[in-house]
Scaffold this active site. Structure first.
Site, PDB file in Angstrom:
ATOM      1  N   ARG A  44      67.289 -55.108  24.795  1.00 38.46           N
ATOM      2  CA  ARG A  44      66.274 -54.143  25.221  1.00 38.46           C
ATOM      3  C   ARG A  44      66.069 -53.856  27.202  1.00 38.46           C
ATOM      4  NH1 ARG A  44      61.387 -53.808  21.085  1.00 38.46           N
ATOM      5  NH2 ARG A  44      61.501 -52.035  20.243  1.00 38.46           N
ATOM      6  N   THR A 137      48.525 -55.077  16.979  1.00 42.83           N
ATOM      7  CA  THR A 137      47.777 -55.585  15.900  1.00 42.83           C
ATOM      8  C   THR A 137      48.014 -56.910  14.974  1.00 42.83           C
ATOM      9  OG1 THR A 137      48.251 -53.346  15.426  1.00 42.83           O
ATOM     10  CG2 THR A 137      47.695 -54.122  14.060  1.00 42.83           C
ATOM     11  N   LYS A 227      40.565 -51.868  14.200  1.00 45.95           N
ATOM     12  CA  LYS A 227      41.718 -51.447  14.549  1.00 45.95           C
ATOM     13  C   LYS A 227      42.301 -51.293  12.587  1.00 45.95           C
ATOM     14  CE  LYS A 227      46.528 -50.905  15.441  1.00 45.95           C
ATOM     15  NZ  LYS A 227      46.867 -50.411  15.622  1.00 45.95           N
ATOM     16  N   PHE A 233      42.135 -46.238   6.748  1.00 43.31           N
ATOM     17  CA  PHE A 233      41.494 -44.956   6.501  1.00 43.31           C
ATOM     18  C   PHE A 233      42.189 -44.105   6.651  1.00 43.31           C
ATOM     19  CE2 PHE A 233      36.570 -45.086   6.917  1.00 43.31           C
ATOM     20  CZ  PHE A 233      36.352 -46.692   6.398  1.00 43.31           C
ATOM     21  N   LEU A 234      43.451 -44.089   7.954  1.00 44.85           N
ATOM     22  CA  LEU A 234      44.014 -42.530   7.720  1.00 44.85           C
ATOM     23  C   LEU A 234      45.132 -42.735   6.789  1.00 44.85           C
ATOM     24  CD1 LEU A 234      44.473 -43.896  12.060  1.00 44.85           C
ATOM     25  CD2 LEU A 234      43.860 -41.375  10.847  1.00 44.85           C
ATOM     26  N   CYS A 283      52.709 -49.646  10.984  1.00 48.41           N
ATOM     27  CA  CYS A 283      51.456 -50.480  11.531  1.00 48.41           C
ATOM     28  C   CYS A 283      50.571 -50.544  10.375  1.00 48.41           C
ATOM     29  CB  CYS A 283      50.226 -49.647  12.144  1.00 48.41           C
ATOM     30  SG  CYS A 283      50.855 -50.357  13.650  1.00 48.41           S
ATOM     31  N   PHE A 345      60.456 -42.753  10.101  1.00 45.00           N
ATOM     32  CA  PHE A 345      59.682 -42.278   9.410  1.00 45.00           C
ATOM     33  C   PHE A 345      58.466 -40.817   9.767  1.00 45.00           C
ATOM     34  CE2 PHE A 345      55.725 -43.752  11.525  1.00 45.00           C
ATOM     35  CZ  PHE A 345      55.914 -44.374  13.182  1.00 45.00           C
TER      36      PHE A 345
END
Ligand code: UDX
Ligand code: ADP
Length: 473
Positions: A44, A137, A227, A233-234, A283, A345
């Site tokens: 990477r 997160t 967070k 919620f999203l 996430c 995704f």
């Protein structure tokens, strides 16, 4: 305690989707700060250092332009920790925190192995006063774990160099594909912590390009929980509209019309109301499952059930799409060739983590279909990795799965002789396909399954293509 801290040297552990773009933008706006990004994944790091900017490990619109300005000016990528931790005034932790696959909390809790290793390394190598910033997160109260490791290491080390730490939570809210814009023009910067000098030091960095009114302060736990809650919620909005998509299909309503009408209410708003094959990405699922885990642990079962249902609807939507494809293809897909358009995704990223395409492809393969998978940014090794990972859970031999799919970069070649094409990612180029050409390439009777609203129903009908669109009767 320390009064005014001027940050000159930053180190970021983790050169992934969060660490890489975030440090690039900070470096761009703060030429006076030297930033080193460390990752133990040498491949990477080599890609981050590649002369050819098309080989950066992450595809993110606008990223390579920034990298070309700041790399080796005040932004450096290395796999060698060296003295970087010791020399840094501020260290960002941006490492992966996937869901645990084994042991206590498997399937729900985050695996904090990598975060803990970072904390231990910082504890060992840090020198003087160092501000440690949680960027990944993390479940609520992870800062406590980090603090505990940092504080306890300072007492027990015999060759003690004077050191002390302050921990801040500064969650990322960047959405892949739009990360540079999110970093340049954030809705808010959230800084959680207790030590005012450290908070001010981090705030000063952002003030180089973010208005002060957008920077908010909370305690550590509120920051961590905000967070998780924002993502929950999203995700909840997506599951809500996806649940309505199923209802539309059986009642004669059209989900796009419903979504539009609902979103015009200012209290609701129009964003994140696009129906689709379910949310993916690293996430949403992880964060909600973390929320569920902590609620169950605290005995808040009703709250846990409520949030868990968002994830359950998401999985159900993927199973529903797979079943719909099988039933439309006369209940039999054995040896039929199906083309999957889009494996990431979402569009504008090369990330496939938790992509709905993985489960849907796997289910179609398991039912006997022969898949051709195409995507503008994904490579076949990545597809194999994802199918292998899901297959491990099912414990089938991977060789059997390998025989059932092939990768084709070219969209038109990918549809040749297929019985059906299935849109799973909303790549812009899929909105501008030459349907006259496609309709001549496919085997008859040909089917189009559109889960992302990228096609035009009337156009396809003119060409005698059989058609199913998510949320349309
Ligand atoms: C998300 C959050 O948006 C971001 O703030 C957080 O910091 C990280 O997680 P990301 O996962 O990169 O970002 O992508 P996002 O744009 O949120 O999309 C997540 C998934 O939801 C994708 O699979 C996308 O296709 C899907 N989605 C999104 C829908 O199905 N419908 C929508 O209306 C919006
Ligand atoms: P995210 O999407 O949160 O950025 P990624 O998986 O893309 O997650 O990136 C996290 C990176 O952190 C990976 O490249 C991984 O190799 C790196 N990493 C994890 N633990 C450490 C560690 N202790 N030291 C250095 N790099 C690490």
């Amino acid at each position: 305690m320390v009064n005014h801290i001027k940050i000159k040297n930053i180190c970021c552990i983790g050169a992934g989707y969060v660490g890489g773009p975030t440090m690039a933008v900070i470096a761009d706006h703060c030429p006076h700060i030297n930033i080193v990004v460390i990752d133990h994944n040498k491949k990477r790091i080599n890609a981050w250092n590649d002369e050819n900017l098309d080989k950066l490990p992450i595809f993110e619109p606008g990223l390579k332009e920034i990298i070309s300005r700041v790399r080796n000016r005040n932004l450096f990528f290395t796999s060698n920790t060296g003295d970087h931790i010791k020399n840094s005034d501020m260290i960002f932790i941006s490492v992966n925190t996937p869901i645990k696959t084994k042991g206590l909390g498997a399937g729900q809790a985050s695996n904090l192995y990598w975060v803990e290793s970072c904390a231990r390394e910082i504890a060992l190598k840090g020198k003087g006063f160092t501000i440690v910033v949680e960027k990944s997160t993390l479940p609520v109260r992870t800062a406590e774990t980090i603090k505990h490791i940092l504080d306890n290491s300072t007492n027990s080390n015999i060759n003690q160099v004077e050191k002390s730490f302050s921990v801040l939570s500064n969650p990322e809210f960047l959405s892949e594909g739009n990360a540079i814009n999110d970093l340049e023009n954030p809705d808010r910067i959230l800084i959680g912590g207790e030590d005012n000098s450290s908070i001010k030091a981090l705030e000063e960095i952002y003030l180089n390009w973010v208005p002060k009114s957008k920077i908010i302060h909370t305690n550590l736990w509120s920051s961590e929980l905000s967070k998780l809650t924002a993502n929950a919620f999203l995700a909840q909005r997506i599951s809500s509209i996806n649940s309505i998509s199923a209802l539309c299909e059986t009642t004669g309503a059209n989900v796009m019309e419903v979504s539009h009408a609902v979103g015009l209410d200012k209290r609701i708003g129009s964003e994140f109301l696009n129906p689709g094959p379910g949310f993916g990405g690293s996430c949403f699922k992880k964060d909600i499952l973390n929320l569920v885990y902590i609620c169950r642990f605290l005995g808040l079962d009703e709250v846990a059930d409520y949030w868990e249902s968002v994830v359950l609807i998401n999985s159900w939507q993927q199973k529903r799409i797979y079943s719909k494809i099988v039933s439309k293809l006369y209940g039999n897909i054995l040896n039929k060739q199906l083309t999957i358009l889009g494996f990431t995704f979402k569009s504008n990223t090369n990330d496939t983590r938790e992509s709905p395409a993985i489960q849907i492809s796997y289910d179609l393969i398991s039912e006997g279909a022969q898949l051709v998978i195409t995507d503008p940014k994904v490579n076949p090794q990545q597809v194999r990795f994802e199918l292998n990972r899901i297959n491990n859970i099912q414990e089938n031999p991977i060789e059997e799965i390998d025989k059932k799919w092939k990768f084709e970069r070219d969209t038109y070649k990918s549809v040749k002789d297929s019985d059906a094409i299935i849109f799973l990612t909303d790549w812009e180029e899929y909105r501008h396909l030459n349907w006259e050409e496609i309709s001549t390439l496919m085997r008859l009777p040909s089917w189009v399954f559109d889960t992302r609203n990228v096609t035009n129903k009337n156009k396809l009908a003119q060409l005698n293509l059989n058609y199913w669109k998510l949320g349309d009767c």
